[in-house]
Design a protein around this motif. Structure first.
Motif: not given
Length: 288
Positions: A95-96, A153-154, A159-160, A217-221
């Motif tokens: 995520l980071l 995934v990145i 994009h999100s 958004f990043a967490w959900r994605t």
């Protein structure tokens, strides 16, 4: 402890100046405690946990909906054996990386947008095209382009994050008054110096909002992507942990994974973003 309710003119002195009287109120112990934000939030969390526990016990079906105590027990067990920490660390690392790349690209786009009309048109066009597009919908293409690896995934994470941060930052820059811009220009600030010393501080409330929205958004994605990506690769973070335990009908572990996501979200919001807000927006007098 006392609180100043209001201040009003009391008397007019001979020199024409006014003396003011401060009307104060002594706060009770309850009122003093109520004014502590952490206490109010803790109370809300306690009420939600109690409602969760009551509903879980009333339903009486741990396979369908485990109680809060059963979830905490599963959470503690997975913490003790190192499963959740390892999965959470894997998710946070990914995520980071995506979040950081998204911030950099958003900064470049918004800097270009405020520097020229064609840049502004480019940002508006790109956001109109790609912002409504769900990030997870790009995962099948990402798997084709980048293969069964972290890159897929990145890609969807970037994009999100990108469009939420770019939109809020650009809106914040556009809301900066011409007076402040002119002050910067009068001091000889041009280009990136104007952005750094004038636009960013003035637009920081909008920028911080964009960072918060981008993080959510990043967490959900990420969790959604890991549910798919984990199936293909046999490894993953919290999303794969949730999917794996769902297949094994370990519902308490599924809730423990979701509980971990919630705890991380609360920690980031109240420790990182709240600290940034106190040291910037509230310190600069932009928010009470």
């Amino acid at each position: 402890m006392t609180e100043v309710l209001y201040t009003r003119p009391e008397i007019v002195r001979g020199d024409g100046k006014k003396d003011f009287l401060q009307v104060e109120k002594t706060l009770s112990a309850f009122e003093r405690i109520y004014r502590i934000g952490a206490v109010r939030k803790a109370f809300i969390l306690f009420v939600l946990a109690a409602a969760w526990e009551i509903y879980g016990r009333w339903l009486g079906n741990p396979l369908l909906f485990p109680s809060f105590s059963e979830t905490v027990t599963a959470f503690a067990a997975n913490i003790a054996d190192g499963t959740i920490p390892a999965r959470a660390l894997a998710s946070i690392k990914t995520l980071l990386i995506g979040y950081g790349i998204g911030i950099v690209l958003a900064a470049l786009l918004t800097t270009l947008a405020i520097g020229s009309r064609i840049g502004a048109d480019l940002l508006e066009t790109l956001t109109s095209m790609f912002n409504p597009l769900p990030a997870i919908a790009l995962l099948p293409l990402a798997l084709i382009w980048f293969g069964l690896g972290q890159g897929s995934v990145i890609f969807v994470l970037v994009h999100s994050v990108l469009w939420a941060i770019a939109l809020n930052t650009h809106a914040g820059f556009r809301s900066v008054s011409n007076t402040m811009r002119m002050v910067g220009l009068n001091y000889g600030l041009r280009g990136l110096k104007l952005v750094r010393h004038i636009l960013i501080p003035a637009a920081f409330p909008s920028i911080l909002t964009g960072l918060k929205v981008g993080w959510a958004f990043a967490w959900r994605t990420l969790i959604a992507a890991e549910l798919v990506f984990g199936v293909s690769s046999g490894s993953g973070g919290l999303g794969w942990f949730i999917f794996e335990n769902r297949n094994q009908l370990e519902t308490a572990n599924v809730f423990a994974g979701l509980f971990t996501v919630i705890l991380i979200g609360l920690a980031v919001e109240n420790l990182i973003f709240a600290t940034i807000e106190k040291k910037t927006i509230r310190r600069w007098g932009m928010q009470a």
